[in-house]
Design an enzyme around this catalytic site. Structure first.
Site, PDB file in Angstrom:
ATOM      1  N   LYS A 101       0.808  -1.217   0.000  1.00  0.00           N
ATOM      2  CA  LYS A 101       0.000   0.000   0.000  1.00  0.00           C
ATOM      3  C   LYS A 101       0.847   1.274   0.000  1.00  0.00           C
ATOM      4  O   LYS A 101       0.318   2.361  -0.259  1.00  0.00           O
ATOM      5  CB  LYS A 101      -0.945  -0.003   1.204  1.00  0.00           C
ATOM      6  CG  LYS A 101      -1.937  -1.149   1.216  1.00  0.00           C
ATOM      7  CD  LYS A 101      -2.890  -1.119   0.035  1.00  0.00           C
ATOM      8  CE  LYS A 101      -3.987  -2.169   0.172  1.00  0.00           C
ATOM      9  NZ  LYS A 101      -4.916  -2.173  -0.957  1.00  0.00           N
ATOM     10  N   ASP A 102       2.129   1.158   0.299  1.00  0.00           N
ATOM     11  CA  ASP A 102       3.009   2.333   0.192  1.00  0.00           C
ATOM     12  C   ASP A 102       2.924   2.942  -1.202  1.00  0.00           C
ATOM     13  O   ASP A 102       2.983   4.158  -1.381  1.00  0.00           O
ATOM     14  CB  ASP A 102       4.477   1.946   0.433  1.00  0.00           C
ATOM     15  CG  ASP A 102       4.759   1.488   1.839  1.00  0.00           C
ATOM     16  OD1 ASP A 102       3.875   1.612   2.696  1.00  0.00           O
ATOM     17  OD2 ASP A 102       5.883   1.003   2.068  1.00  0.00           O
TER      18      ASP A 102
END
Length: 387
Positions: free
Chosen positions: A62-63
């Site tokens: 999700k970064d």
């Protein structure tokens, strides 16, 4: 030249690391690692490869979307340093990524360790309920409430503007982040690794296995690979029992609405960014299978992954045993990539992990050590003293 000297020459020939400007420059660029021990345990002849996303700076896949969403909003003038608030419905990883990105960009963000404000919502609420994590915050923090929130958090600072950032469930930058980063990284790793007699390779990404939550990851990777690399690549989507994302819809009927513990995948509605028709095959998985697979990945490959990584691996093995996947499993050199979304960091207080860590059966090695210690340190012999 000695073996040691040769090793240093090879090291010098590789691209040397550089100093990064900030943590966002360390988002992505995660390794593709052979899962050879798991492949052997399951009798697989294909190459089983794990894309290990917890090695990204914020600890998860999700970064990538957090960075993409924040930077896109900056370019579009939607985020202004010191004057904008980011509101994100998340079960954890996206919030961590956004909090990191916003902290670096000097904006008001969302997770306590990075100076964020966390508002809990009931798990049982329907996705479109005002009480859900998707519906509640944007409604309750609309208009003047956002100004009051900022007024309080900014110690009476003046509020000049109010801007919003569309959450990752509906953001086009969600699949784009994977189409432009995750997918190309996988392609580059496979293409740049030569085929050898010891390690045969088709030179292509033949199968991708990825869990689906919002669906941005599997959609974006599918587009990257099928449009630019291998149109015949098989995309396998993993969906937990209780979720409704899989196709055909009949796959979801048996346990539709049933609760599940694995986080980060599955939904009770179809997210805007998920293109289900870009997934060739869907596999449903259970919590039990996922957590058992986590333990296998940890013990056999030394990778400290989270629960959704276990779902991805157990789903991959299911597909490889199926009629559709058996030919791939039995073909040397075909490359099967499993997306491992995050690590164990966020789950170390969860009951499923504590059960693995503290209540699992001891390994054969534990028994060997116990026996060896008894031989080295025999029980004390009682000595009777005479007076």
């Amino acid at each position: 030249m000695s073996h040691l000297e040769h090793a240093f020459v090879l090291l010098a020939q590789n691209e040397m690391p550089r100093i990064l400007d900030n943590a966002l420059d360390a988002v992505g660029h995660t390794p593709l690692i052979r899962l050879d021990k798991i492949a052997r345990l399951n009798g697989l002849k294909c190459n089983l490869l794990g894309k290990v996303e917890y090695m990204s700076v914020g600890g998860s896949v999700k970064d990538r979307i957090a960075k993409a969403m924040v930077e896109a909003a900056e370019r579009e003038g939607k985020l202004i340093p010191g004057k904008s608030v980011v509101i994100e419905p998340t079960s954890g990883n996206t919030g961590i990524g956004l909090a990191m990105a916003c902290a670096i960009k000097e904006k008001e963000a969302a997770l306590r360790a990075l100076g964020a404000e966390v508002v809990r919502t009931p798990t049982e609420a329907a996705w479109d309920s005002p009480e859900s994590h998707i519906g509640r915050i944007p409604i309750q923090l609309s208009g003047s409430l956002v100004a009051e929130f900022l007024h309080d958090r900014r110690s009476r600072s003046k509020i000049a503007t109010r801007n919003t950032l569309r959450h990752h469930i509906g953001s086009i930058n969600n699949p784009l982040a994977h189409e432009y980063t995750t997918g190309p990284e996988i392609i580059e790793a496979v293409v740049s690794t030569p085929s050898t007699p010891a390690r045969l390779s088709s030179g292509k990404v033949d199968v991708i296995v990825a869990g689906a939550g919002t669906g941005g990851t599997v959609t974006g990777i599918s587009r990257a690979i099928k449009r630019t690399h291998n149109k015949d690549c098989v995309i396998v989507g993993i969906d937990p029992h209780g979720s409704i994302l899989a196709l055909p819809d009949e796959l979801n009927k048996d346990k539709e609405g049933a609760p599940y513990v694995v986080e980060g995948i599955g939904y009770d509605f179809i997210p805007d960014v998920l293109s289900r028709d870009e997934v060739d095959s869907w596999i449903k998985t259970s919590d039990e299978e996922a957590f058992a697979a986590v333990q296998v990945i940890m013990r056999e490959e030394g990778l400290l992954v989270g629960g959704s990584s276990g779902s991805a691996l157990s789903g991959a093995l299911h597909w490889l045993r199926s009629d559709a996947g058996r030919k791939v499993a039995d073909t040397e050199g075909l490359n099967v990539v499993v997306l491992l979304p995050d690590g164990i960091r966020n789950y170390m207080s969860k009951s499923w992990f504590l059960k693995i860590a503290l209540q699992s059966e001891p390994s054969p090695l534990a028994g060997m050590i116990a026996r060896a210690l008894k031989e080295i340190d025999p029980p004390p012999v009682a000595i009777q003293a005479s007076l």
